[in-house]
Design a protein around this motif. Structure first.
Motif, PDB file in Angstrom:
ATOM      1  N   LEU A 136      28.437  41.815  34.158  1.00 51.35           N
ATOM      2  CA  LEU A 136      29.928  41.603  33.653  1.00 51.35           C
ATOM      3  C   LEU A 136      30.178  40.157  33.583  1.00 51.35           C
ATOM      4  O   LEU A 136      30.028  39.742  34.757  1.00 51.35           O
ATOM      5  CB  LEU A 136      30.842  42.488  34.424  1.00 51.35           C
ATOM      6  CG  LEU A 136      30.669  44.061  34.733  1.00 51.35           C
ATOM      7  CD1 LEU A 136      31.704  44.545  35.730  1.00 51.35           C
ATOM      8  CD2 LEU A 136      30.435  44.740  33.589  1.00 51.35           C
ATOM      9  N   ASP A 174      30.672  46.939  29.282  1.00 47.71           N
ATOM     10  CA  ASP A 174      29.321  46.316  29.484  1.00 47.71           C
ATOM     11  C   ASP A 174      28.469  47.094  30.622  1.00 47.71           C
ATOM     12  O   ASP A 174      27.136  46.911  30.887  1.00 47.71           O
ATOM     13  CB  ASP A 174      29.318  44.981  29.606  1.00 47.71           C
ATOM     14  CG  ASP A 174      30.150  44.117  28.443  1.00 47.71           C
ATOM     15  OD1 ASP A 174      29.708  44.620  27.477  1.00 47.71           O
ATOM     16  OD2 ASP A 174      30.483  42.811  28.767  1.00 47.71           O
ATOM     17  N   GLU A 211      38.000  49.520  36.923  1.00 52.77           N
ATOM     18  CA  GLU A 211      37.689  48.883  36.053  1.00 52.77           C
ATOM     19  C   GLU A 211      36.272  48.122  35.665  1.00 52.77           C
ATOM     20  O   GLU A 211      35.934  48.159  34.666  1.00 52.77           O
ATOM     21  CB  GLU A 211      38.877  47.621  35.810  1.00 52.77           C
ATOM     22  CG  GLU A 211      40.399  48.018  35.800  1.00 52.77           C
ATOM     23  CD  GLU A 211      41.532  47.263  35.712  1.00 52.77           C
ATOM     24  OE1 GLU A 211      41.093  45.778  35.950  1.00 52.77           O
ATOM     25  OE2 GLU A 211      42.589  47.656  35.703  1.00 52.77           O
ATOM     26  N   LEU A 212      35.820  47.684  36.931  1.00 54.82           N
ATOM     27  CA  LEU A 212      34.406  47.004  36.873  1.00 54.82           C
ATOM     28  C   LEU A 212      33.553  48.328  36.569  1.00 54.82           C
ATOM     29  O   LEU A 212      32.597  47.968  35.766  1.00 54.82           O
ATOM     30  CB  LEU A 212      34.202  46.537  38.352  1.00 54.82           C
ATOM     31  CG  LEU A 212      34.852  45.206  38.482  1.00 54.82           C
ATOM     32  CD1 LEU A 212      34.339  44.595  39.905  1.00 54.82           C
ATOM     33  CD2 LEU A 212      34.989  44.297  37.523  1.00 54.82           C
ATOM     34  N   ASN A 217      34.006  37.428  38.965  1.00 52.18           N
ATOM     35  CA  ASN A 217      34.704  38.833  38.498  1.00 52.18           C
ATOM     36  C   ASN A 217      35.847  39.371  39.239  1.00 52.18           C
ATOM     37  O   ASN A 217      36.065  40.495  39.122  1.00 52.18           O
ATOM     38  CB  ASN A 217      33.514  39.962  38.385  1.00 52.18           C
ATOM     39  CG  ASN A 217      32.243  39.440  37.525  1.00 52.18           C
ATOM     40  OD1 ASN A 217      31.361  39.239  38.041  1.00 52.18           O
ATOM     41  ND2 ASN A 217      32.731  39.677  36.187  1.00 52.18           N
ATOM     42  N   HIS A 239      33.810  49.198  32.891  1.00 44.94           N
ATOM     43  CA  HIS A 239      33.656  48.298  31.994  1.00 44.94           C
ATOM     44  C   HIS A 239      32.820  48.772  30.813  1.00 44.94           C
ATOM     45  O   HIS A 239      31.742  49.125  31.104  1.00 44.94           O
ATOM     46  CB  HIS A 239      33.342  46.820  32.557  1.00 44.94           C
ATOM     47  CG  HIS A 239      33.466  45.735  31.814  1.00 44.94           C
ATOM     48  ND1 HIS A 239      32.647  45.435  30.837  1.00 44.94           N
ATOM     49  CD2 HIS A 239      34.426  44.873  31.687  1.00 44.94           C
ATOM     50  CE1 HIS A 239      32.938  44.166  30.054  1.00 44.94           C
ATOM     51  NE2 HIS A 239      34.215  43.801  30.800  1.00 44.94           N
TER      52      HIS A 239
END
Length: 517
Positions: free
Chosen positions: A36, A67, A61-62, A44, A65
């Motif tokens: 990320l 990606d 959210e991470l 991050n 994500h």
């Protein structure tokens, strides 16, 4: 040196620093690891520091994500430090359970000297001290010990029931009154842990601002300063000593140290065992001389003993009180679930002649399902952390050719996994039936971890369930839980609290409605 020369040097330093940081933050790119994309300096963690959302939602959210989709893990940066965020349950099993010796320590930590009670307890201790302390504390949670504890927990439950029945009604016609559920549940769990672990009567229902309750409140009251302290503890522990940050504040440290040492001294004088945590700690203390004689460098004395008593206090009241309060919130919003639960409690009380027994508590299958679903939606700690401790690193094959270097932080996004529709369809809906005996078999293993996983899992899991169940039985025995004008229609988590908390509290209404048993 001319002004022009100084400006040139400054520009060169800034440009060099910029390119150094660009190179540093290209760590995962150079190794071909999916990542990320970080921001300079913050890595991050920008979303966490901005406090736009709760830490639980931020980790989510991470995890979600674009990606990171379909990746077993992704590289992230916690400030300047490269770290891994795990997403695949099979990989989580490997690191948390199968290959635990290579990830035996948490990455998080407090200041060993400046915060002895915060850093030397079972939660933060590193190996080999952690292993020794865990082994010695485990007997406190055997079936026989829990059986002995039950009578003490039940006594506090009776006090909870009496406290609620004595509350003045705000509306005589509707026979109801309003309260903040988390504080109510914390009064209950504070009294329970005080009597069960220390043999002390905290009397929180009579004295809501007693020292026990006040200091317990101080540890988990998340102001901006406390948010900063816990952020560094979990994500940048190396800097904690330099900022003077602490898990247990100074005033609370002094009170708890003085209280525990006093209780231990009085118990040693009286020589009257109570079969509680204090007796266990005294046994640790007595083993010190033998350990020293045998050349064992790790001995149980001073703050290492007090720290274990403190983690039992803080973890013992906070996690269970939060679970109870979130359960009351969901029961208020789902009256059909509450009706079924109260019917189960009424039938069990009828069968036991109106007595609350350990057998009765263990027979409440639907309540167990409710609590498990509450812990899915509101796990006390929204993520778990580990550190690679293997000198040779850790090979991620067949997931990737990358070898994790020693000292690399690993994060497991508990809350995000619990809320992943791939594993729990319609995850935001409260559905206790997910945890029926038949449905539990369908769950993907290692996607549910409210108490952690593997050897580092919570030592007090069974105790926590027992305490929460007793408390809820005594709340629901004579009261119906409903929403009020102040109840949030949708739960909003506190953006300052790394330990999951409701923003603005959990305001509910209780209606006098005895089950008649």
């Amino acid at each position: 040196m001319t002004l022009g020369t100084l400006l040139l040097i400054l520009v060169l330093l800034l440009v060099s620093g910029y390119y150094y940081l660009r190179q540093h933050y290209a760590y995962w790119t150079r190794r071909g690891v999916p990542e990320l994309r970080p921001r300079l300096l913050l890595g991050n963690l920008g979303g966490l520091l901005s406090m736009r959302t709760s830490p639980a939602d931020f980790i989510g959210e991470l995890y979600n994500h674009p990606d990171a989709q379909d990746k077993p893990f992704v590289g992230i940066h916690v400030f300047h430090k490269p770290a891994l965020l795990l997403r695949d349950p099979t990989l989580i099993k490997r690191i948390m359970v199968k290959d635990f010796p290579k990830f035996a320590n948490r990455y998080s930590n407090s200041d060993y000297k400046g915060d002895p009670l915060g850093s030397q307890n079972l939660f933060f201790l590193k190996n080999p001290a952690w292993k020794e302390v865990r082994l010695k504390l485990s007997p406190f949670f055997t079936s026989n010990r829990l059986k002995h504890m039950f009578k003490l927990i039940d006594e506090v439950g009776c006090n909870l029931d009496a406290y609620l029945r004595q509350q003045p009604l705000h509306n005589e016609r509707m026979r109801c009154f309003d309260l903040e559920a988390k504080e109510l549940c914390a009064l209950f769990t504070t009294d329970v842990i005080a009597t069960v672990a220390y043999g002390v009567q905290a009397n929180s229902f009579k004295h809501p601002n007693s020292e026990f309750r006040r200091h317990g409140r101080a540890v988990f009251k998340f102001s901006l300063k406390r948010a900063a302290e816990f952020t560094l503890v979990f994500f940048l522990p190396q800097l904690v000593p330099y900022f003077g940050f602490k898990v247990v504040p100074d005033e609370s440290t002094e009170f708890l140290r003085k209280t525990i040492n006093y209780v231990m001294a009085e118990r040693e004088k009286s020589k009257q065992p109570r079969n509680d945590l204090i007796d266990l700690l005294i046994d640790f203390k007595r083993s010190t001389q033998q350990a020293q004689a045998e050349g064992n460098q790790f001995v149980f004395e001073g703050d290492i003993l007090v720290a274990q008593a403190v983690i039992f206090f803080t973890a013992g009241f906070e996690s269970s009180s939060s679970t109870m309060a979130f359960a009351m919130y969901e029961l208020a919003r789902h009256p059909e679930v509450q009706q079924r639960l109260r019917a189960e409690i009424k039938n069990a009380l009828t069968a036991s002649g109106g007595r609350v027994t350990q057998q009765l508590i263990e027979s409440l299958e639907y309540m167990q399902m409710i609590l498990q679903e509450v812990l899915r939606m509101y796990p006390p700690l929204p993520f778990l952390d580990r550190e690679c401790t293997s000198e040779d690193g850790y090979d991620l094959a067949p997931f990737h050719k990358f070898c994790v270097p020693k000292g690399t932080p690993i994060y497991i996004p508990t809350y995000a996994l619990h809320m992943d529709p791939q594993y729990y369809p319609q995850p935001k809906q409260f559905q206790p039936e997910r945890f029926s005996s038949s449905n539990r078999k369908l769950h993907t293993p290692y996607t549910y971890m409210p108490f952690g996983l593997g050897p580092h899992g919570c030592i007090g899991e069974r105790y926590s369930f027992l305490q929460a169940k007793v408390g809820l039985v005594y709340v629901l025995r004579n009261h119906l839980v409903t929403t009020s004008e102040r109840t949030h229609r949708r739960m909003k988590l506190d953006p300052k609290a790394i330990i999951l908390q409701a923003e603005g509290g959990i305001n509910l209404r209780l209606v006098r409605d005895p089950l008649g048993v």
